[in-house]
Design a protein around this motif. Structure first.
Motif, PDB file in Angstrom:
ATOM      1  N   THR A  15      57.134 -17.208  64.669  1.00  0.00           N
ATOM      2  CA  THR A  15      55.749 -17.482  65.035  1.00  0.00           C
ATOM      3  C   THR A  15      55.361 -16.766  66.322  1.00  0.00           C
ATOM      4  O   THR A  15      54.350 -16.063  66.369  1.00  0.00           O
ATOM      5  CB  THR A  15      55.547 -18.991  65.217  1.00  0.00           C
ATOM      6  OG1 THR A  15      55.999 -19.639  64.054  1.00  0.00           O
ATOM      7  CG2 THR A  15      54.105 -19.310  65.457  1.00  0.00           C
ATOM      8  N   LEU A  16      56.192 -16.927  67.365  1.00  0.00           N
ATOM      9  CA  LEU A  16      55.768 -16.396  68.659  1.00  0.00           C
ATOM     10  C   LEU A  16      55.822 -14.872  68.680  1.00  0.00           C
ATOM     11  O   LEU A  16      54.907 -14.227  69.200  1.00  0.00           O
ATOM     12  CB  LEU A  16      56.614 -16.996  69.776  1.00  0.00           C
ATOM     13  CG  LEU A  16      56.322 -18.490  69.978  1.00  0.00           C
ATOM     14  CD1 LEU A  16      57.086 -19.021  71.158  1.00  0.00           C
ATOM     15  CD2 LEU A  16      54.842 -18.718  70.183  1.00  0.00           C
ATOM     16  N   ALA A  19      52.938 -13.563  66.594  1.00  0.00           N
ATOM     17  CA  ALA A  19      51.657 -13.817  67.262  1.00  0.00           C
ATOM     18  C   ALA A  19      51.473 -12.862  68.438  1.00  0.00           C
ATOM     19  O   ALA A  19      50.364 -12.389  68.700  1.00  0.00           O
ATOM     20  CB  ALA A  19      51.584 -15.261  67.755  1.00  0.00           C
ATOM     21  N   PHE A  20      52.582 -12.544  69.100  1.00  0.00           N
ATOM     22  CA  PHE A  20      52.499 -11.566  70.196  1.00  0.00           C
ATOM     23  C   PHE A  20      52.039 -10.215  69.651  1.00  0.00           C
ATOM     24  O   PHE A  20      51.174  -9.559  70.237  1.00  0.00           O
ATOM     25  CB  PHE A  20      53.864 -11.448  70.872  1.00  0.00           C
ATOM     26  CG  PHE A  20      53.916 -10.441  71.969  1.00  0.00           C
ATOM     27  CD1 PHE A  20      53.362 -10.726  73.198  1.00  0.00           C
ATOM     28  CD2 PHE A  20      54.490  -9.207  71.769  1.00  0.00           C
ATOM     29  CE1 PHE A  20      53.391  -9.792  74.212  1.00  0.00           C
ATOM     30  CE2 PHE A  20      54.532  -8.269  72.773  1.00  0.00           C
ATOM     31  CZ  PHE A  20      53.979  -8.563  74.003  1.00  0.00           C
ATOM     32  N   PHE A  21      52.591  -9.812  68.505  1.00  0.00           N
ATOM     33  CA  PHE A  21      52.179  -8.518  67.971  1.00  0.00           C
ATOM     34  C   PHE A  21      50.746  -8.554  67.447  1.00  0.00           C
ATOM     35  O   PHE A  21      50.062  -7.533  67.465  1.00  0.00           O
ATOM     36  CB  PHE A  21      53.143  -8.067  66.871  1.00  0.00           C
ATOM     37  CG  PHE A  21      54.400  -7.478  67.427  1.00  0.00           C
ATOM     38  CD1 PHE A  21      54.331  -6.367  68.239  1.00  0.00           C
ATOM     39  CD2 PHE A  21      55.624  -8.028  67.159  1.00  0.00           C
ATOM     40  CE1 PHE A  21      55.477  -5.822  68.775  1.00  0.00           C
ATOM     41  CE2 PHE A  21      56.773  -7.494  67.693  1.00  0.00           C
ATOM     42  CZ  PHE A  21      56.703  -6.384  68.508  1.00  0.00           C
ATOM     43  N   VAL A  22      50.298  -9.742  66.973  1.00  0.00           N
ATOM     44  CA  VAL A  22      48.903  -9.839  66.513  1.00  0.00           C
ATOM     45  C   VAL A  22      47.959  -9.452  67.634  1.00  0.00           C
ATOM     46  O   VAL A  22      46.992  -8.719  67.427  1.00  0.00           O
ATOM     47  CB  VAL A  22      48.589 -11.270  66.023  1.00  0.00           C
ATOM     48  CG1 VAL A  22      47.101 -11.444  65.812  1.00  0.00           C
ATOM     49  CG2 VAL A  22      49.304 -11.552  64.736  1.00  0.00           C
ATOM     50  N   LEU A  35      49.774 -11.507  61.460  1.00  0.00           N
ATOM     51  CA  LEU A  35      49.119 -12.813  61.390  1.00  0.00           C
ATOM     52  C   LEU A  35      49.644 -13.591  60.190  1.00  0.00           C
ATOM     53  O   LEU A  35      49.821 -14.810  60.259  1.00  0.00           O
ATOM     54  CB  LEU A  35      47.603 -12.628  61.302  1.00  0.00           C
ATOM     55  CG  LEU A  35      46.802 -13.913  61.303  1.00  0.00           C
ATOM     56  CD1 LEU A  35      46.963 -14.624  62.618  1.00  0.00           C
ATOM     57  CD2 LEU A  35      45.340 -13.646  61.059  1.00  0.00           C
ATOM     58  N   THR A  38      52.810 -15.151  61.243  1.00  0.00           N
ATOM     59  CA  THR A  38      52.543 -16.295  62.112  1.00  0.00           C
ATOM     60  C   THR A  38      52.155 -17.516  61.296  1.00  0.00           C
ATOM     61  O   THR A  38      52.634 -18.630  61.545  1.00  0.00           O
ATOM     62  CB  THR A  38      51.407 -15.951  63.078  1.00  0.00           C
ATOM     63  OG1 THR A  38      51.694 -14.706  63.681  1.00  0.00           O
ATOM     64  CG2 THR A  38      51.256 -16.994  64.127  1.00  0.00           C
TER      65      THR A  38
ATOM     66  N   LEU B  26      51.029 -20.371  71.467  1.00  0.00           N
ATOM     67  CA  LEU B  26      50.116 -19.806  70.464  1.00  0.00           C
ATOM     68  C   LEU B  26      48.685 -19.810  70.976  1.00  0.00           C
ATOM     69  O   LEU B  26      47.943 -18.836  70.805  1.00  0.00           O
ATOM     70  CB  LEU B  26      50.178 -20.623  69.179  1.00  0.00           C
ATOM     71  CG  LEU B  26      51.098 -20.168  68.063  1.00  0.00           C
ATOM     72  CD1 LEU B  26      50.829 -21.002  66.838  1.00  0.00           C
ATOM     73  CD2 LEU B  26      50.859 -18.720  67.741  1.00  0.00           C
ATOM     74  N   LEU B  29      48.237 -17.058  73.551  1.00  0.00           N
ATOM     75  CA  LEU B  29      48.174 -15.743  72.904  1.00  0.00           C
ATOM     76  C   LEU B  29      46.827 -15.557  72.206  1.00  0.00           C
ATOM     77  O   LEU B  29      46.238 -14.469  72.234  1.00  0.00           O
ATOM     78  CB  LEU B  29      49.316 -15.599  71.898  1.00  0.00           C
ATOM     79  CG  LEU B  29      50.693 -15.340  72.498  1.00  0.00           C
ATOM     80  CD1 LEU B  29      51.754 -15.421  71.429  1.00  0.00           C
ATOM     81  CD2 LEU B  29      50.731 -13.980  73.140  1.00  0.00           C
ATOM     82  N   ARG B  37      40.438  -8.124  72.937  1.00  0.00           N
ATOM     83  CA  ARG B  37      40.252  -7.262  71.781  1.00  0.00           C
ATOM     84  C   ARG B  37      38.861  -6.671  71.738  1.00  0.00           C
ATOM     85  O   ARG B  37      37.892  -7.305  72.145  1.00  0.00           O
ATOM     86  CB  ARG B  37      40.506  -8.041  70.497  1.00  0.00           C
ATOM     87  CG  ARG B  37      41.955  -8.235  70.210  1.00  0.00           C
ATOM     88  CD  ARG B  37      42.624  -6.933  70.030  1.00  0.00           C
ATOM     89  NE  ARG B  37      43.948  -7.109  69.458  1.00  0.00           N
ATOM     90  CZ  ARG B  37      44.752  -6.112  69.184  1.00  0.00           C
ATOM     91  NH1 ARG B  37      44.366  -4.896  69.422  1.00  0.00           N
ATOM     92  NH2 ARG B  37      45.928  -6.320  68.674  1.00  0.00           N
ATOM     93  N   MET B  45      40.916 -12.933  64.488  1.00  0.00           N
ATOM     94  CA  MET B  45      42.338 -13.268  64.340  1.00  0.00           C
ATOM     95  C   MET B  45      42.810 -14.122  65.510  1.00  0.00           C
ATOM     96  O   MET B  45      43.593 -15.066  65.331  1.00  0.00           O
ATOM     97  CB  MET B  45      43.171 -11.993  64.256  1.00  0.00           C
ATOM     98  CG  MET B  45      42.981 -11.252  62.958  1.00  0.00           C
ATOM     99  SD  MET B  45      44.080  -9.851  62.887  1.00  0.00           S
ATOM    100  CE  MET B  45      43.394  -8.952  61.517  1.00  0.00           C
ATOM    101  N   LEU B  49      44.508 -17.971  65.531  1.00  0.00           N
ATOM    102  CA  LEU B  49      45.703 -18.427  66.262  1.00  0.00           C
ATOM    103  C   LEU B  49      45.408 -19.707  67.030  1.00  0.00           C
ATOM    104  O   LEU B  49      46.222 -20.645  67.036  1.00  0.00           O
ATOM    105  CB  LEU B  49      46.172 -17.347  67.230  1.00  0.00           C
ATOM    106  CG  LEU B  49      46.844 -16.118  66.649  1.00  0.00           C
ATOM    107  CD1 LEU B  49      47.348 -15.236  67.774  1.00  0.00           C
ATOM    108  CD2 LEU B  49      47.989 -16.511  65.779  1.00  0.00           C
TER     109      LEU B  49
END
Lengths: 166, 113
Positions: A15-16, A19-22, A35, A38, B26, B29, B37, B45, B49
């Protein structure tokens, strides 16, 4: 090391990291697929918390619906002839500073608080019957209103997005 | 020494705090994605999250606070509203793209064409 522990850390890493790459990758398609990872990880957390029905709904609605919708959005708003689908960044440094401070305060507070946990923790039970009973008794009004809201929202979305007929 | 044993106890006994930690990360982030963005779809997106982190909180508190299915139902309602929200938002983004020919949130500063 029991299985629950291993699974928790497995889902936490999935998940983390994804989510960081998202939020950091420049390629919109990579972000969409991260995503998806995630959302799978969050569904895993629901299973670990004994909320199997919510996990299934998460997979069906988020991965099957919302994510596809987002990818449609990417495809329709970038010219197909463009080979690279990129997204730039704005205010990276102030954003990083503010969000880092915020995350530090938030997580510090969360970890320092003493939560009043229900004394003998019951084992997770499969919840479809209980959820169905609550939806049809205590939450009937919210359930119906949400159905109407979803219908209106989808009709509105279709009517906003369709081509103007003039 | 007590610090080390507390830490190892924390790492090997999964409790409410662990799920809250994940959801806090989460959420942060997601906020970072929304703030930094450029592309409006990527901002959406980030919002997804954030909604997911709120949902983890609902389900975790329902489990550890012994609230039965009430917390899970709140999470269910959030998922339904997220579906409605993203449908509307993408319709708006498509219209913005038709009008301005891009979806960068820093270049869209007019209400009319």
């Amino acid at each position: 090391m029991d299985l629950y522990l291993i699974l928790f850390y497995f889902f936490a890493i999935i998940t983390l990291v994804s989510a960081f790459f998202v939020v950091t990758t420049r390629n919109v398609i990579y972000a969409a697929f991260n995503l998806m990872l995630t959302l799978f990880g969050v569904a895993g957390f629901y299973v670990l918390l004994g909320a199997d029905f919510i996990a299934i709904v998460q997979l069906i609605v988020y991965v099957g619906g919302i994510l596809i919708l987002l990818i449609f959005g990417v495809m329709l708003t970038n010219k197909i002839t463009d080979t690279d689908i990129k997204s730039g960044f704005l205010n990276r440094v102030p954003g990083l500073l503010i969000v880092g401070t915020f995350a530090g305060i938030l997580i510090g507070t969360l970890l320092k608080s003493t939560w009043r946990i229900a004394a003998p923790l019951p084992p997770p039970v499969a919840g479809l019957v209980g959820i169905g009973n609550l939806l049809m008794t205590e939450y009937t009004l919210i359930f119906e209103i949400l159905g109407a809201v979803l219908l209106i929202a989808l009709i509105g979305a279709a009517s906003i997005a369709r081509k103007q007929s003039n | 020494m007590t610090d080390m044993s507390t830490l190892s106890t924390f790492l090997t006994h999964i409790g409410l705090g662990h799920f809250l930690f994940i959801s806090g990360m989460l959420f942060s982030l997601g906020i970072y994605g929304v703030v930094t963005r450029k592309n409006a779809v990527m901002v959406l997106m980030g919002i997804e999250l954030i909604l997911n982190s709120a949902n983890i909180n609902f389900v975790a508190f329902a489990r550890y606070g012994n609230y039965g299915f009430h917390g899970q139902l709140a999470a269910l309602f959030v998922i339904i509203l997220a579906a409605a929200e993203s449908a509307i938002a993408l319709a708006i983004v498509l219209n913005i793209y038709k009008t301005f020919n891009n979806v960068n949130v820093d270049e869209i500063d007019k209400l009319r064409e």
